[in-house]
Design a protein around this motif. Structure first.
Motif, PDB file in Angstrom:
ATOM      1  N   ASP A  63       0.862  -1.181   0.000  1.00 57.56           N
ATOM      2  CA  ASP A  63       0.000   0.000   0.000  1.00 57.56           C
ATOM      3  C   ASP A  63       0.900   1.234   0.000  1.00 57.56           C
ATOM      4  O   ASP A  63       2.056   1.186   0.425  1.00 57.56           O
ATOM      5  N   THR A  64       0.358   2.343  -0.484  1.00 56.20           N
ATOM      6  CA  THR A  64       1.138   3.582  -0.522  1.00 56.20           C
ATOM      7  C   THR A  64       1.532   3.993   0.896  1.00 56.20           C
ATOM      8  O   THR A  64       0.700   4.051   1.793  1.00 56.20           O
ATOM      9  N   GLN A  65       2.835   4.287   1.082  1.00 56.41           N
ATOM     10  CA  GLN A  65       3.320   4.665   2.397  1.00 56.41           C
ATOM     11  C   GLN A  65       3.876   6.086   2.375  1.00 56.41           C
ATOM     12  O   GLN A  65       4.294   6.595   1.336  1.00 56.41           O
ATOM     13  N   THR A  66       3.851   6.711   3.552  1.00 51.17           N
ATOM     14  CA  THR A  66       4.501   8.008   3.744  1.00 51.17           C
ATOM     15  C   THR A  66       5.394   7.918   4.967  1.00 51.17           C
ATOM     16  O   THR A  66       5.281   6.989   5.779  1.00 51.17           O
ATOM     17  N   PHE A  67       6.296   8.898   5.091  1.00 45.29           N
ATOM     18  CA  PHE A  67       7.258   8.899   6.188  1.00 45.29           C
ATOM     19  C   PHE A  67       7.103  10.175   7.017  1.00 45.29           C
ATOM     20  O   PHE A  67       6.776  11.247   6.487  1.00 45.29           O
ATOM     21  N   THR A  68       7.372  10.045   8.308  1.00 47.75           N
ATOM     22  CA  THR A  68       7.393  11.188   9.216  1.00 47.75           C
ATOM     23  C   THR A  68       8.628  11.070  10.099  1.00 47.75           C
ATOM     24  O   THR A  68       8.906  10.004  10.650  1.00 47.75           O
ATOM     25  N   VAL A  69       9.373  12.170  10.217  1.00 47.28           N
ATOM     26  CA  VAL A  69      10.517  12.216  11.113  1.00 47.28           C
ATOM     27  C   VAL A  69      10.051  12.806  12.448  1.00 47.28           C
ATOM     28  O   VAL A  69       9.434  13.878  12.475  1.00 47.28           O
ATOM     29  N   VAL A  70      10.369  12.108  13.556  1.00 47.64           N
ATOM     30  CA  VAL A  70       9.895  12.508  14.889  1.00 47.64           C
ATOM     31  C   VAL A  70      11.109  12.777  15.774  1.00 47.64           C
ATOM     32  O   VAL A  70      12.043  11.970  15.821  1.00 47.64           O
ATOM     33  N   ALA A  71      11.088  13.939  16.454  1.00 44.94           N
ATOM     34  CA  ALA A  71      12.134  14.285  17.420  1.00 44.94           C
ATOM     35  C   ALA A  71      11.475  14.515  18.777  1.00 44.94           C
ATOM     36  O   ALA A  71      10.498  15.259  18.884  1.00 44.94           O
ATOM     37  N   PHE A  72      12.020  13.896  19.842  1.00 43.55           N
ATOM     38  CA  PHE A  72      11.411  13.994  21.163  1.00 43.55           C
ATOM     39  C   PHE A  72      12.445  14.443  22.188  1.00 43.55           C
ATOM     40  O   PHE A  72      13.585  13.971  22.192  1.00 43.55           O
ATOM     41  N   ASN A  73      12.012  15.385  23.032  1.00 42.10           N
ATOM     42  CA  ASN A  73      12.798  15.815  24.183  1.00 42.10           C
ATOM     43  C   ASN A  73      11.850  15.968  25.363  1.00 42.10           C
ATOM     44  O   ASN A  73      10.731  16.489  25.211  1.00 42.10           O
ATOM     45  N   VAL A  74      12.291  15.501  26.527  1.00 39.78           N
ATOM     46  CA  VAL A  74      11.402  15.507  27.701  1.00 39.78           C
ATOM     47  C   VAL A  74      10.933  16.923  28.032  1.00 39.78           C
ATOM     48  O   VAL A  74       9.759  17.171  28.322  1.00 39.78           O
ATOM     49  N   LYS A  75      11.837  17.883  27.919  1.00 37.72           N
ATOM     50  CA  LYS A  75      11.498  19.254  28.312  1.00 37.72           C
ATOM     51  C   LYS A  75      10.685  19.969  27.243  1.00 37.72           C
ATOM     52  O   LYS A  75       9.706  20.656  27.546  1.00 37.72           O
ATOM     53  N   TYR A  76      11.108  19.792  25.939  1.00 39.92           N
ATOM     54  CA  TYR A  76      10.494  20.583  24.869  1.00 39.92           C
ATOM     55  C   TYR A  76       9.452  19.813  24.069  1.00 39.92           C
ATOM     56  O   TYR A  76       8.884  20.344  23.109  1.00 39.92           O
ATOM     57  N   GLY A  77       9.215  18.568  24.449  1.00 39.01           N
ATOM     58  CA  GLY A  77       8.144  17.823  23.807  1.00 39.01           C
ATOM     59  C   GLY A  77       8.561  17.207  22.480  1.00 39.01           C
ATOM     60  O   GLY A  77       9.729  16.946  22.231  1.00 39.01           O
ATOM     61  N   THR A  78       7.574  16.991  21.596  1.00 37.66           N
ATOM     62  CA  THR A  78       7.767  16.260  20.337  1.00 37.66           C
ATOM     63  C   THR A  78       7.644  17.208  19.157  1.00 37.66           C
ATOM     64  O   THR A  78       6.767  18.069  19.113  1.00 37.66           O
ATOM     65  N   ARG A  79       8.542  17.015  18.176  1.00 44.20           N
ATOM     66  CA  ARG A  79       8.486  17.758  16.916  1.00 44.20           C
ATOM     67  C   ARG A  79       8.320  16.760  15.779  1.00 44.20           C
ATOM     68  O   ARG A  79       8.948  15.701  15.777  1.00 44.20           O
ATOM     69  N   TYR A  80       7.463  17.129  14.793  1.00 48.04           N
ATOM     70  CA  TYR A  80       7.194  16.266  13.645  1.00 48.04           C
ATOM     71  C   TYR A  80       7.570  16.996  12.362  1.00 48.04           C
ATOM     72  O   TYR A  80       7.361  18.209  12.229  1.00 48.04           O
ATOM     73  N   SER A  81       8.134  16.223  11.419  1.00 51.65           N
ATOM     74  CA  SER A  81       8.323  16.787  10.085  1.00 51.65           C
ATOM     75  C   SER A  81       7.017  16.697   9.322  1.00 51.65           C
ATOM     76  O   SER A  81       6.052  16.059   9.776  1.00 51.65           O
ATOM     77  N   GLU A  82       6.974  17.346   8.143  1.00 49.52           N
ATOM     78  CA  GLU A  82       5.818  17.133   7.280  1.00 49.52           C
ATOM     79  C   GLU A  82       5.861  15.704   6.755  1.00 49.52           C
ATOM     80  O   GLU A  82       6.894  15.051   6.809  1.00 49.52           O
ATOM     81  N   ARG A  83       4.755  15.208   6.238  1.00 48.65           N
ATOM     82  CA  ARG A  83       4.723  13.855   5.679  1.00 48.65           C
ATOM     83  C   ARG A  83       5.535  13.819   4.382  1.00 48.65           C
ATOM     84  O   ARG A  83       5.359  14.677   3.522  1.00 48.65           O
ATOM     85  N   ILE A  84       6.389  12.824   4.285  1.00 49.38           N
ATOM     86  CA  ILE A  84       7.270  12.705   3.116  1.00 49.38           C
ATOM     87  C   ILE A  84       6.776  11.546   2.260  1.00 49.38           C
ATOM     88  O   ILE A  84       6.656  10.413   2.750  1.00 49.38           O
ATOM     89  N   PRO A  85       6.450  11.770   0.983  1.00 50.33           N
ATOM     90  CA  PRO A  85       5.981  10.668   0.128  1.00 50.33           C
ATOM     91  C   PRO A  85       7.101   9.679  -0.168  1.00 50.33           C
ATOM     92  O   PRO A  85       8.278  10.033  -0.187  1.00 50.33           O
ATOM     93  N   ASP A  86       6.699   8.429  -0.388  1.00 53.58           N
ATOM     94  CA  ASP A  86       7.655   7.356  -0.695  1.00 53.58           C
ATOM     95  C   ASP A  86       8.114   7.483  -2.144  1.00 53.58           C
ATOM     96  O   ASP A  86       7.307   7.592  -3.063  1.00 53.58           O
ATOM     97  N   MET A  87       9.422   7.461  -2.362  1.00 55.80           N
ATOM     98  CA  MET A  87       9.984   7.560  -3.708  1.00 55.80           C
ATOM     99  C   MET A  87      10.256   6.187  -4.311  1.00 55.80           C
ATOM    100  O   MET A  87      10.797   6.085  -5.417  1.00 55.80           O
ATOM    101  N   GLY A  88       9.908   5.107  -3.619  1.00 57.24           N
ATOM    102  CA  GLY A  88      10.137   3.768  -4.139  1.00 57.24           C
ATOM    103  C   GLY A  88      10.967   2.940  -3.181  1.00 57.24           C
ATOM    104  O   GLY A  88      11.765   3.462  -2.402  1.00 57.24           O
ATOM    105  N   GLU A  89      10.773   1.637  -3.235  1.00 56.00           N
ATOM    106  CA  GLU A  89      11.479   0.727  -2.335  1.00 56.00           C
ATOM    107  C   GLU A  89      12.983   0.794  -2.555  1.00 56.00           C
ATOM    108  O   GLU A  89      13.462   0.958  -3.677  1.00 56.00           O
TER     109      GLU A  89
END
Length: 726
Positions: free
Chosen positions: A533-559
Motif C-alpha cells: 500500500d502507498t506509504q509516507t514517512f514522518t521524522v519525529v524528534a522527542f525531548n522531555v522538556k520541549y516535547g515532540t516535533r514532527y516533520s511534514e509527511r514525506i511521500p515514498d519515492m520507491g522501495e
C-alpha cells in the motif's frame, strides 16, 4: 726386541693438520695429514697422537684404512716395533705417543682417493681418533663449451644458453669464471658445470666468449669461442610524405645500412595490396592514380645461417588528393561480453577526420585515419543501436549509419517483486526484459508447477526490449505465495522472484543517519517494502522538556530508495531522540531511536548522530529511561486488556488471520509465507497497538481522544498497489 725388518721413514716438512679429537680426561687421540690435499705421485704422511689409557702400560696404536688394519706400531722397551699388515705404506715412531704412516709417492694414486683413516689403541679400540678422509687434489685438465663449432652464432635480441663443462674428477671442485672479451660476466665456485644466458647484441659481434676454470691455485684453463651476431639490415627513414597530384610520375629511392650477413635484398610493397611488389631500391609509379594513394614500404632483407630472414622496413606515404568514401557494411551482430571493433575503411586523400555518434551524442573522434575504428571493450545489451559515422577532409564529406546488434541473455528490470494485494483486487504486474533474440518465458509456482491461470502477454518496445505483463482479476487464497518468472533465449536464462502476499503495514525504514545543526536536524534513511500500500514517512524528534516535533509527511519515492528531510524548530545544545515512522492504511512501523545533540548556538560545533545511550547527557538519558519504563508498563497493561478482548473475539480474529502479517524481513522467509502470516497475526495486532499508543502519546497537537489500548486496531483497506512500477 722383535725386529720386523721395517724401514721407517719420517717426514716432518709442511705439516698442515686437520684436528680429529677423541678426549678422555683432557687427553686425546688425533690423526692429522701432512697437507689439506694430497697430490698424485707425491708422498703423504698421517701422524697419530695418542696417550696410554688408565691401567695400561703398552704404548702403541693400530693404523686403519677403511676399517682394515694396516699395521700395529709401538715402543717396546724403548724401541720402535712394527707389525706390518699392509706393505703399501711406511710406518714410524716419533715418540712414545706419536706414530706415523707414510704413503710413498709411487703409491699415491687415485686408489687412495676418499679413503678413510684412523688410529686406535692397540688393546682397546674404544680409544681412537676420529676418522679422517684423504682427498687427492686433481687439477682442471679438460674444459669445453657447448654449443661450440668454432664460433657461437647468436640472433640479435634473442637469448642463447652457453654451457661450460670441466672434468668431473677435479679436486677440489674448481672456480669457473666467464668473460666477454675482457669484460667480467660472472663466477661460480665448487661446480663442474655452469652456464650463462647471453643475448645477441650487434655491438658484441666478433667478440670472444671465454670460460676459465682453476683449482689448487693453479693457472686457469680456458675455453674460447668467437661470437657471431646476426641482425637485419636497417632502412633509413623517409623524412616527409609525398603529396602527389593525380597523373604525375613518382620516383622514390630507398637508402639502407647492411646487416649481418651483409648481402641485402631490397623491394617495395604497398599496405593493403598484397599483390603489389616492386624489386630494387627505387620505387617507380608512372601516371599515379587515386588508387595508388596509401602507404608504401621499402623492405630490406638478409638471410641468416639457419635459413630464416632478417627484415627491416620504413614506410612512405603517397597522398593523391580526392574526397572521402566509406566502406559500406550495413549490419554487425556480436555476442554479449565480447570485445567489439567497428571498423570502416576510409578512402580519401588527404587523410580524413572521422566522428562517431550515437544519436546526437559524440562518442569518439579520430584525425587523419585510413580506417575509422570504434571499440567497445565489453559489449552489453544496451549497446544495440544505430551509430552514425561522419567523415570529412578538405575536399568533401560523407556519412553512413553503422548498425550494431548485441546477442545477449535476458536481463530483467527487477529480480524481486513483492505484491501486496487484498481479496477483492486483482494481481497485475509487469517486467521489462532486455534480450536478443526475443525471449521465451514461463511463470512457475514455488513447487515447480506452471501457472496457466494468470493472463500474460509480451510487447516489443525495441529490437531488444520487451515488456512481459501478467494479470488476474480475482485473488484467491491459493494465489498467495512465491512465483518464479523464468525468461530465456539461446544465450541464457534469467529469473525473477515474485512474492504475492496480503497487504500489511510497511517494513521498518533502515540505514537511518542524521546530523544535528543548531535548531534543526538533517535525517537520511532508505525505504523498505511498503506493505503493498502507498506509504509516507514522518521524522519525529522527542525531548522531555520541549516535547515532540514532527516533520511534514514525506511521500515514498520507491522501495530501497534513499530519502532525506529536515526537522526544524529544535532547541540549541539539546539532546533529542529521533526516529523515522513509515505509515500506510494498515498501520505504521518505526525505526530505532537515535540520540543526537543540537549544536551550540555560539560555536556552531558539529554533532553527529550517536546510538541511544552513547553520547547523550546523563540527565537526558535518565529521563528517557524513566519514560521508557513508563511506556513498557502501559504496554503491559494494554496487552493484558487486549488479550482479554481477543479471547472474546477469537472467532473474528481467526477469520481475519490470513490478511495480516508483521514480517520484519520478509525476504528471508519467503518460502514459509503462509505459516509466517498466521503464526504472527496476533503479535502484529498487539505490536501495532503498542507502537501507535507510544506515538499518539507524544503528539501534542492531537485533538482526537482515543483509548490507549484500542486506537491502533484497523482492518485492511481493499486497495492494491503494484510496487513493481514504483
Amino acid at each position: 726386541m722383535v725386529n720386523f725388518g721395517c724401514e721407517m721413514k719420517i717426514h716432518f716438512a709442511l705439516m698442515c693438520f686437520i684436528l680429529m679429537i677423541c678426549k678422555t680426561k683432557g687427553q686425546e687421540y688425533n690423526i692429522t695429514g701432512s697437507s689439506t690435499f694430497s697430490e698424485l705421485g707425491k708422498e703423504f704422511t698421517w701422524t697419530c697422537s695418542m696417550f696410554t689409557p688408565p691401567k695400561q702400560t703398552v704404548n702403541g696404536v693400530k693404523f686403519y684404512r677403511d676399517d682394515l688394519v694396516c699395521a700395529v706400531i709401538g715402543r717396546v722397551t724403548g724401541e720402535c716395533t712394527v707389525q706390518i699388515l699392509n706393505d703399501r705404506y711406511i710406518y714410524g715412531c716419533l715418540s712414545n705417543s706419536i706414530y706415523t704412516l707414510t704413503i710413498p709417492a709411487e703409491n699415491m694414486t687415485e686408489y687412495e682417493q676418499r679413503s678413510t683413516w684412523s688410529c686406535r689403541y692397540v688393546s682397546n679400540s674404544s680409544y681412537r681418533s676420529p676418522d679422517a678422509i684423504l682427498n687427492i687434489a686433481i687439477e682442471v685438465h679438460n674444459i669445453s663449451l657447448s654449443p661450440n663449432n668454432g664460433q657461437l652464432t647468436l640472433r640479435e635480441n634473442l637469448e642463447t644458453e652457453v654451457m661450460c663443462e670441466i672434468n668431473n674428477n677435479a679436486v677440489p671442485p674448481p672456480t669457473i669464471t666467464w668473460f666477454l672479451g675482457t669484460k667480467y660476466i660472472s663466477s661460480t665456485e665448487g661446480t663442474y658445470t655452469t652456464s650463462i644466458n647471453i643475448t645477441g647484441n650487434r655491438e658484441d659481434n666478433t667478440q670472444t666468449l671465454q670460460c676459465k676454470a682453476t683449482n689448487n691455485n693453479k693457472p686457469p684453463k680456458t675455453a674460447v669461442t668467437t661470437i657471431n651476431v646476426e641482425y637485419p639490415p636497417t632502412v633509413r627513414p623517409f623524412w616527409q610524405q609525398n603529396i602527389i597530384v593525380e597523373g604525375r610520375n613518382v620516383t622514390v629511392t630507398c637508402d639502407f645500412i647492411p646487416g649481418n650477413p651483409n648481402t641485402t635484398i631490397l623491394f617495395w610493397t604497398k599496405e593493403g595490396n598484397p599483390l603489389f611488389r616492386q624489386k630494387g631500391a627505387t620505387l617507380l609509379l608512372p601516371k599515379i592514380q587515386r588508387s595508388s594513394s596509401g602507404e608504401y614500404k621499402c623492405i630490406a632483407e638478409n638471410i641468416y645461417s639457419n635459413g630464416e630472414k632478417g627484415r627491416n622496413n620504413q614506410s612512405m606515404i603517397l597522398n593523391v588528393l580526392y574526397p572521402p568514401s566509406i566502406e559500406d557494411i550495413p549490419l554487425e551482430i556480436v555476442n554479449e561480453s565480447s570485445t567489439v571493433s567497428l571498423n570502416r575503411k576510409i578512402f580519401s586523400n588527404p587523410l580524413s577526420n572521422v566522428s562517431w555518434y550515437r544519436g546526437t551524442k559524440l562518442l569518439k573522434t579520430e584525425t587523419s585515419v585510413k580506417t575509422a575504428t570504434y571499440i567497445i571493450e565489453r559489449a552489453m545489451c544496451t549497446d544495440t543501436h544505430n551509430l552514425t559515422l561522419q567523415v570529412n577532409n578538405v575536399v568533401g564529406n560523407v556519412s553512413i549509419l553503422v548498425e550494431l546488434i548485441v546477442n545477449c541473455m535476458p536481463k530483467l528490470e527487477t529480480t524481486n517483486i513483492t505484491l501486496g494485494v487484498t481479496d477483492t483486487t486483482g494481481i497485475d504486474f509487469s517486467v521489462t526484459v532486455l534480450a536478443y533474440p526475443s525471449p521465451q518465458y514461463k511463470l512457475q509456482r514455488e513447487d515447480g508447477a506452471i501457472d496457466n491461470i494468470m493472463q500474460n502477454s509480451i510487447y516489443m518496445n525495441a529490437v531488444n526490449n520487451f515488456t512481459l505483463r501478467f494479470n488476474k482479476n480475482i485473488v484467491d487464497q491459493s494465489d498467495f505465495g512465491i512465483y518464479n518468472l523464468i525468461v530465456s533465449n539461446p544465450f541464457g536464462v534469467a529469473t525473477s522472484f515474485i512474492l504475492v502476499l496480503p497487504q500489511r503495514i510497511p517494513n521498518i525504514p533502515r540505514d537511518v543517519t542524521l546530523t544535528c545543526e543548531v535548531t534543526s536536524a538533517s535525517v537520511h534513511w532508505v525505504s523498505s517494502f511498503n506493505g503493498g500500500d502507498t506509504q509516507t514517512f514522518t521524522v519525529v524528534a522527542f525531548n522531555v522538556k520541549y516535547g515532540t516535533r514532527y516533520s511534514e509527511r514525506i511521500p515514498d519515492m520507491g522501495e530501497n530508495t534513499a530519502h532525506s528531510n529536515f526537522i526544524h524548530n529544535l532547541q540549541p545544545s539539546t539532546s533529542y531522540s529521533f526516529h523515522v515512522s513509515a505509515e500506510n492504511s494498515h498501520g505504521n512501523s518505526s525505526s530505532e531511536n537515535i540520540i543526537c545533540t543540537t549544536q551550540n548556538k555560539d560555536t556552531g560545533s558539529l554533532q553527529t548522530a550517536v546510538i541511544a545511550g552513547g553520547v547523550g547527557g546523563t540527565l537526558t538519558v535518565v529521563v528517557i529511561v524513566l519514560i521508557t519504563v513508563f511506556f513498557v508498563y502501559r504496554r503491559y497493561i494494554c496487552k493484558s486488556v487486549l488479550q482479554k478482548r481477543n479471547k472474546e473475539k477469537a472467532a473474528t480474529m481467526k477469520e481475519d488471520a490470513a490478511y495480516y502479517t508483521t514480517i520484519a524481513e520478509q525476504e528471508n522467509r519467503e518460502k514459509n509465507v503462509y505459516e509466517s502470516l498466521q503464526r504472527q497475526n496476533a503479535n502484529s495486532r498487539e505490536g501495532n497497538d503498542s507502537d501507535k499508543s507510544h506515538r499518539e502519546f507524544n503528539r501534542k497537537d492531537s485533538t482526537t481522544q482515543v483509548s490507549d489500548c484500542e486506537h491502533s486496531t484497523r482492518k485492511p483497506a481493499n486497495v492494491y498497489v503494484n510496487t513493481s512500477f514504483m
